[in-house]
Design a protein around this motif. Structure first.
Motif, PDB file in Angstrom:
ATOM      1  N   UNK A  81      -9.969   1.545  -2.771  1.00  0.00           N
ATOM      2  CA  UNK A  81     -10.009   1.176  -1.233  1.00  0.00           C
ATOM      3  C   UNK A  81      -8.702   2.009  -0.481  1.00  0.00           C
ATOM      4  N   UNK A  82      -7.458   1.838  -1.157  1.00  0.00           N
ATOM      5  CA  UNK A  82      -6.402   2.556  -0.367  1.00  0.00           C
ATOM      6  C   UNK A  82      -6.916   4.202  -0.204  1.00  0.00           C
ATOM      7  N   UNK A  83      -7.265   4.755  -1.159  1.00  0.00           N
ATOM      8  CA  UNK A  83      -7.694   6.177  -1.220  1.00  0.00           C
ATOM      9  C   UNK A  83      -8.510   6.378  -0.029  1.00  0.00           C
ATOM     10  N   UNK A  84      -9.596   5.623   0.063  1.00  0.00           N
ATOM     11  CA  UNK A  84     -10.727   5.860   1.131  1.00  0.00           C
ATOM     12  C   UNK A  84     -10.031   5.532   2.559  1.00  0.00           C
ATOM     13  N   UNK A  85      -9.191   4.346   2.743  1.00  0.00           N
ATOM     14  CA  UNK A  85      -8.410   4.280   3.922  1.00  0.00           C
ATOM     15  C   UNK A  85      -7.623   5.187   4.333  1.00  0.00           C
ATOM     16  N   UNK A  86      -6.877   5.835   3.386  1.00  0.00           N
ATOM     17  CA  UNK A  86      -5.885   6.878   3.650  1.00  0.00           C
ATOM     18  C   UNK A  86      -6.671   7.892   4.071  1.00  0.00           C
ATOM     19  N   UNK A  87      -7.776   8.337   3.482  1.00  0.00           N
ATOM     20  CA  UNK A  87      -8.615   9.361   3.793  1.00  0.00           C
ATOM     21  C   UNK A  87      -9.241   9.567   5.005  1.00  0.00           C
TER      22      UNK A  87
ATOM     23  N   UNK B 283      -3.557  -2.403   3.862  1.00  0.00           N
ATOM     24  CA  UNK B 283      -2.699  -2.472   5.069  1.00  0.00           C
ATOM     25  C   UNK B 283      -1.170  -2.159   4.686  1.00  0.00           C
ATOM     26  N   UNK B 284      -0.809  -2.583   3.262  1.00  0.00           N
ATOM     27  CA  UNK B 284       0.628  -2.210   2.912  1.00  0.00           C
ATOM     28  C   UNK B 284       0.778  -0.674   2.541  1.00  0.00           C
ATOM     29  N   UNK B 285      -0.322  -0.085   2.066  1.00  0.00           N
ATOM     30  CA  UNK B 285      -0.191   1.171   1.607  1.00  0.00           C
ATOM     31  C   UNK B 285      -0.828   2.078   2.558  1.00  0.00           C
TER      32      UNK B 285
END
Ligand SMILES: NC(=O)c1ccc[n+]([C@@H]2O[C@H](COP(=O)([O-])OP(=O)(O)OC[C@H]3O[C@@H](n4cnc5c(N)ncnc54)[C@H](O)[C@@H]3O)[C@@H](O)[C@H]2O)c1
Ligand SMILES: [Zn+2]
Length: 443
Positions: free
Chosen positions: A102-108, A131-133
């Motif tokens: 999920x973090x990878x998707x959100x960062x991308x 949110x944190x990352x």
């Protein structure tokens, strides 16, 4: 209805009293802003437009996405000129791998101005990690609680996070933690920091009408254990006086958390069985949503203890259990179920630390129940009667554990010292062994 257990517990050691040299005289209370009631979720677009947000990420899981609630929330944001994207890949009961995805998707696909979680604890905790990352440097394991992770603190403020629960359970919309499974270590642990707390909780009971009966039962046991554990937690005055920099969100039982817990128990007494039986009943859904919110505000400040500490290894070491009404693609013991399975025995063990509180809790939860001669049996009996009625398994044996697993389970619980420190009496490995053994078959 209220049956006594045939097995009796071995005599427990006398309760050590906590007598600090310099007793704590301060307790703290934190909570997000709250919007509660039918229709509250229709106002999220307006609320976010006031913050100047232009790009918002909506996080949910596939089951909740299928109800249409997350897309509806995203659609009304567009009316206020906000570009909203829905990520529906949250894994039911998050793992390190699912959060990383999920973090990878959100960062991308970022950057984002705000995040909205629509779902149960699964979606809300996934949103907390994202949110944190997406607002701080480093990777997931840097922030996971020690000793499993690095226990790092965020250096930057997080994005505004709106949490919209669709289950009546976790209270994750009020709390400062994100729970996850670290798959390679077979442990459940968390990330815990005050900045993880959502900015706004939007509790709209109409979103919970589609919550399946099995989820209502397990999540409801989570509400109940939050209320019971925070009510019977070690009082804040029994700790040594802390320095300001030592204060933690969980400060032990205190008058404000007590009030939320008592009210949550009364609401559950009236609605829990009915909500499991008939999910369409709007009044009952409203009361369950209120109970979850109240209990979240209580335990989010007081803390929880033995049943939650035991739940970590019970859920983390799952073998092949597939509960009804949950996704069938992976074995799991839902959080609320794993918390409840040792609760009757845990409260039998803690009874002598605060008999009045244990009795009062039993009375609130079942005002018609008669107190047994042995008052220590009262709360366990009221609890098991409820668990039978709503279809919770009759102990850890029914979800796959036997005598041979007890050593591993005890070892897993002993790692949860942060939670055990909130127990109202000292708890040893031997005590836990007894609690697990007597929880193999509860009735
Ligand atoms: N952060 C905290 O403070 C906190 C506290 C307790 C538990 N937790 C965590 O929360 C998770 C459990 O959350 P939960 O009990 O809310 O359940 P959940 O979010 O895991 O959802 C359970 C199932 O119900 C479905 N569902 C949820 N709402 C629905 C609805 N309205 N209609 C139809 N289907 C719906 C989901 O798709 C999923 O399959 C666990 O990972 C647990 O560790 C977090
Ligand atoms: Zn819980």
């Amino acid at each position: 209805m209220l049956q006594r257990k045939a097995l009796r517990m071995p005599t427990s050691r006398p309760t050590p009293t906590f007598r600090p040299d310099h007793p704590e005289s301060v307790f703290t209370y934190g909570a997000p802003q709250l919007k509660f009631g039918v229709g509250a979720a229709d106002e999220i677009g307006f609320d976010l437009s006031r913050t100047g947000a232009e790009r918002v990420l909506v996080i949910t899981d596939a089951g909740v996405a299928a109800t249409g609630h997350p897309q509806r929330v995203a659609d009304q944001m567009t009316r206020f000129g906000i570009e909203a994207s829905v990520f529906d890949g949250a894994h039911v009961e998050p793992t390190d791998e699912s959060l990383q995805m999920a973090v990878d998707w959100a960062r991308a696909h970022g950057p984002w101005d705000a995040i909205v979680a629509v779902g149960g604890g699964t979606s809300i905790d996934t949103a907390k990690a994202v949110n944190l990352l997406t607002s701080n440097p480093g990777e997931l394991m840097d922030y996971v609680n020690k000793p499993v992770g690095g226990g790092r603190d965020p250096v930057n403020p997080l994005h505004p996070l709106v949490a919209v629960p669709t289950t009546t359970g976790t209270g994750a919309e009020s709390t400062t933690i994100c729970v996850l499974d670290v798959l390679s270590l077979k442990v459940k642990t968390g990330i815990s920091h005050v900045r993880l707390r959502p900015t706004l909780a939007v509790v709209d009971p109409s979103l919970t009408r589609t919550q399946p009966s099995g989820v209502t039962a397990a999540a409801g046991m989570d509400i109940l254990c939050h209320a019971l554990e925070s009510y019977t937690a070690r009082p804040y005055t029994s700790y040594e006086r802390k320095q300001p920099e030592q204060r933690v969100p969980y400060c032990g039982a205190n008058p404000i958390a007590d009030m939320w817990a008592e009210k949550a128990l009364s609401l559950l007494a009236g609605s829990f069985r009915r909500a499991v039986r008939d999910g369409e009943d709007e009044e009952v859904r409203g009361e369950m949503a209120m109970a979850a919110t109240f209990a979240g505000m209580g335990f989010g400040n007081a803390g929880v203890h033995i049943p939650h500490a035991n739940a970590y290894p019970i859920a983390g070491r799952v073998k092949d259990f597939h509960p009804e009404d949950y996704p069938a693609d992976h074995p799991m013991i839902p959080h609320g179920m794993s918390v409840s399975l040792t609760a009757p025995e845990a409260f039998r063990f803690t009874f002598d630390a605060s008999p009045d509180r244990h009795r009062r809790a039993a009375q609130l939860l079942d005002p018609h129940a008669e107190e047994p001669d042995d008052a220590a049996e009262f709360l366990p009996a009221v609890l098991t009667a409820l668990m039978r009625d709503i279809g919770i398994p009759d102990g850890i044996g029914a979800v796959g554990y036997g005598e041979g697993d007890i050593g591993d389970l005890v070892e897993g619980t002993l790692k949860q010292q942060r939670l055990l420190a909130t127990a109202p009496k000292q708890v040893t490995g031997e005590d836990l062994e007894g609690i697990f053994r007597r929880s193999i078959t509860l009735w």
